[in-house]
Each structure stands twice: as C-alpha cells, then as structure tokens.
Design an enzyme around this catalytic site. Structure first.
Site, PDB file in Angstrom:
ATOM      1  N   ASP A  66       1.001  -1.371  -0.351  1.00  0.00           N
ATOM      2  CA  ASP A  66      -0.231  -0.257  -0.169  1.00  0.00           C
ATOM      3  C   ASP A  66       1.316   1.123  -0.125  1.00  0.00           C
ATOM      4  O   ASP A  66       1.013   1.871   1.142  1.00  0.00           O
ATOM      5  CB  ASP A  66      -0.803  -0.159   1.444  1.00  0.00           C
ATOM      6  CG  ASP A  66      -2.117   0.702   1.199  1.00  0.00           C
ATOM      7  OD1 ASP A  66      -2.431   1.983  -0.147  1.00  0.00           O
ATOM      8  OD2 ASP A  66      -2.934   0.704   2.228  1.00  0.00           O
ATOM      9  N   VAL A  67       1.326   1.884  -1.568  1.00  0.00           N
ATOM     10  CA  VAL A  67       2.092   2.599  -1.103  1.00  0.00           C
ATOM     11  C   VAL A  67       1.128   4.117  -1.759  1.00  0.00           C
ATOM     12  O   VAL A  67       1.896   5.396  -2.273  1.00  0.00           O
ATOM     13  CB  VAL A  67       3.359   2.642  -2.091  1.00  0.00           C
ATOM     14  CG1 VAL A  67       3.997   1.703  -1.399  1.00  0.00           C
ATOM     15  CG2 VAL A  67       3.207   2.064  -3.035  1.00  0.00           C
ATOM     16  N   LYS A  68      -0.210   3.914  -2.695  1.00  0.00           N
ATOM     17  CA  LYS A  68      -0.966   5.136  -2.836  1.00  0.00           C
ATOM     18  C   LYS A  68       0.098   5.376  -4.006  1.00  0.00           C
ATOM     19  O   LYS A  68       0.407   7.200  -4.108  1.00  0.00           O
ATOM     20  CB  LYS A  68      -1.651   6.105  -2.610  1.00  0.00           C
ATOM     21  CG  LYS A  68      -2.875   4.927  -0.992  1.00  0.00           C
ATOM     22  CD  LYS A  68      -3.008   5.267  -0.043  1.00  0.00           C
ATOM     23  CE  LYS A  68      -4.125   4.859   0.237  1.00  0.00           C
ATOM     24  NZ  LYS A  68      -3.326   3.479   1.036  1.00  0.00           N
ATOM     25  N   ARG A  69       1.584   5.177  -5.042  1.00  0.00           N
ATOM     26  CA  ARG A  69       1.902   6.309  -6.303  1.00  0.00           C
ATOM     27  C   ARG A  69       1.544   6.824  -7.150  1.00  0.00           C
ATOM     28  O   ARG A  69       0.305   6.049  -7.662  1.00  0.00           O
ATOM     29  CB  ARG A  69       3.349   5.437  -6.130  1.00  0.00           C
ATOM     30  CG  ARG A  69       3.975   5.018  -5.188  1.00  0.00           C
ATOM     31  CD  ARG A  69       5.415   6.133  -4.537  1.00  0.00           C
ATOM     32  NE  ARG A  69       6.002   6.183  -3.800  1.00  0.00           N
ATOM     33  CZ  ARG A  69       6.380   5.350  -2.440  1.00  0.00           C
ATOM     34  NH1 ARG A  69       4.674   5.652  -1.888  1.00  0.00           N
ATOM     35  NH2 ARG A  69       7.382   5.268  -1.269  1.00  0.00           N
TER      36      ARG A  69
END
Length: 300
Positions: A112-115
C-alpha cells in the site's frame, strides 16, 4: 538478502515465455484461502497495544510476527508502507524483509504505497515496485489516479509486462474523497472514468477468461455510491480491494450492497480487527483464518 524466485514466473525461472499474471495468481489464492487481505499497519496505537515500544525494534517485532502468522495462511497481505518509511532507511529495509518473508511463504503481497505522478517520475515509481529489476518487488501496489487515469500508464504497462498488479483508487469511504471522486465531467463521474479505464485495461484478460490484473480500491462502506454513480463494477473483470471491513464498520451485508454481482471478485481488507488478536503469532493466525472463513461463507 537472498534473492527469491520471481513469483510472477512459473517454477523454472524467469526464462519462461509467459509470466503468470497477477490476476490469475490472486484468483488461485482466494480460492485456496478465502477473500481476506490481512493488513500490516504498525501504527503507534497498535504497536503499544501489543505491549511493544514504538521504535524500530518494536515495529520489527510487530511486523515479523505478522509475517509468521499470515504467511501461507491468507490470500494476500497488505503492508502499509508509510508506517515503515517513518523510520527512514532502516524502516524501508524492514519493509523489504517483510515482503521477502511473505513471498517465501507463497503469500501474495499488495504494498500500500498509493503512488501517482506524471512522466518520468511515474516511470521511476513503476520501476521501483513493478520492474523486473526492482529491489524487493511486491506482487501488486496501490496507485493514485487523480492526476488522470492516463498518468498511470507506465505502471499499468509494466505490471502487465512483469506479471504484477495494481489497485487503482476509485471510490473511497473517507468524507474528503466525495468532492473529487463524485465530480462529473462530460456526464461521467471521476470514479466512473477510473472504472472505465480499468475495464479497458482488463479487456484482454477478460477475453482469455482470466481475472484481470488492474484492480480497483472501492471502500466497503461507500453505501449506495456505486449505484448512484452508475458504475459497472461487474464489467471491470478485475479484482476489488475493499478496505474498511471489520473495525471500520464494513460487513458482509455492506459488501453485498456495494459490489452486487461483482462480489466474487472482492478481496476484503481487514487490519485492525485481525491485528488486535496479537501479540502472539498463533492467535493472529487463528483470527485471520477465522475471518477469512466467515467472509468466504458470507460472500458465497
């Protein structure tokens, strides 16, 4: 750290002609273990609730206990990168060890990094997590499309090439998301444009009768928003990551209301409800498996 075989390739190594797409591997994992994605969210409150100090050593104990508990027992695990990044380079090293430990156990990792960015910056983000030479690649990452769905093209194309996946934020349950995701352009909501993009990118997988590798993040507690916005979730032909199950109020009933006919492709994300069973790995493993079994039965 010892390099592990890339999970996107069949046994025999990366010299095979065709990678195994993330969607195919996820469908297999969900059939085997149920529709649970267990979170690893070592924020201060949870770490302290385990009787651990909130420092790198405490977070390491927390995270590696989760690896021991979840590895080989659930369909997927979702570490939240921010809770590791806060400790700098040593925290990132720990995160890589978490990913490696879960991979070694045969468990899919959704980081979960939401780049989200544009141009060469998005190219670099894609290479860092999805490229064939990524240092410790997860099986999939979360991405942010609100610079335009097309800005995600480097990540989408690289994920398809390397057998990895992405989950695109589409319809979240936080109150602030409404103003952006429900906004309408040319008669279609922003969320609707994201759904249409994922549908197009999963078309080839759908033609092969496979689960696509471009998934969407749709909150388990968005109520009737999918219906009101006229979103065709069954037509996406990809997986749905549904955060908010358990402690945040998401139930099997709310999942049915949100996803309807797309329910069999929902991977329900639960962090706090499972993690509160710590600090012992055996108790965590039991809670995760019980939660997965309840979800499988309720979502059948």
């Amino acid at each position: 750290m010892t390099d592990l075989p890339d999970p996107a390739y069949p046994v025999g190594g990366a010299g095979q002609d065709r990678v195994v797409p993330f969607g195919v591997r996820l469908a297999t994992a969900m059939a085997a273990h149920g529709p649970l994605c267990a979170g690893i969210d070592p924020h201060p409150g949870l770490v302290h609730s385990w009787g651990l100090p909130y420092d790198l050593a405490g977070v390491e104990r927390f995270a590696m206990t989760c690896v021991e508990a979840f590895g080989g027992r659930v369909a997927a695990v979702k570490p939240q990168s921010a809770f590791f990044e806060v400790f700098g380079a040593r925290g990132v090293d720990l995160l890589e060890r978490v990913v490696a430990g879960l991979r070694a156990a045969g468990t899919l990792v959704i980081l979960d990094v939401k780049r989200g960015d544009i141009g060469t910056t998005m190219d670099a983000y894609a290479d860092a997590f999805l490229g064939k030479d990524a240092p410790q690649p997860p099986d999939a990452i979360t991405v942010n499309p609100f610079l335009g769905y097309g800005s995600l093209r480097p990540a989408i194309d690289l994920a398809h090439a390397t057998g990895r996946g992405i989950f695109v934020l589409a319809l979240t349950s936080n109150p602030e998301g409404y103003a952006v995701q429900h906004a309408v352009l040319d008669g279609t909501s922003v969320a609707g444009h994201v759904v249409a993009g994922a549908t197009a990118d999963n078309a080839q997988a759908a033609g092969r009768g496979e689960l696509g590798s471009v998934g969407l993040v749709v909150g388990a507690t968005v109520g009737d928003a999918v219906e009101r916005l006229g979103l065709d979730l069954p037509g996406v032909h990809g997986p749905f990551l549904a955060p908010g199950v358990g402690a945040q109020g998401g139930t099997a009933q709310s999942l049915r209301r949100v996803f309807g006919a797309a329910l069999p492709r929902v991977l329900a994300a639960s962090s706090r409800e499972v993690l509160e069973a710590g600090p012992h790995a055996a108790d965590l493993a039991t809670r995760a498996q019980e939660t997965a079994a309840r979800l499988r039965e309720a979502m059948a």
